[in-house]
Design an enzyme around this catalytic site. Sequence first.
Site: not given
Length: 86
Positions: A14-16, A18-19
């Site tokens: 959950m990097h930037a 998909p966040a």
Amino acid sequence: MIEKNLKIKHKWGMHARPAGKFIRLAAKFSSEVFLEKDGEKANGKSILEILSLALEYGSSVKIVVNGKDEKDALKTIEDFLSQEEE
């Protein structure tokens, strides 16, 4: 209030990106959305709080949803987190 334990299936966690998508999905609902990992709790409508959980591929996360549209919100979140590619 409903809760469900899920695993992060996005290849890179959950990097930037998909966040950001996650919070846009969560914002569509009036229900409160929280993510919990290792005793830490994050508001599901805050990108900084989600990123602070460091959700890597395969991480287990508890999703807690509370509100009048909680079932729809949880289903949407579950569908999103079950995607393997981002």
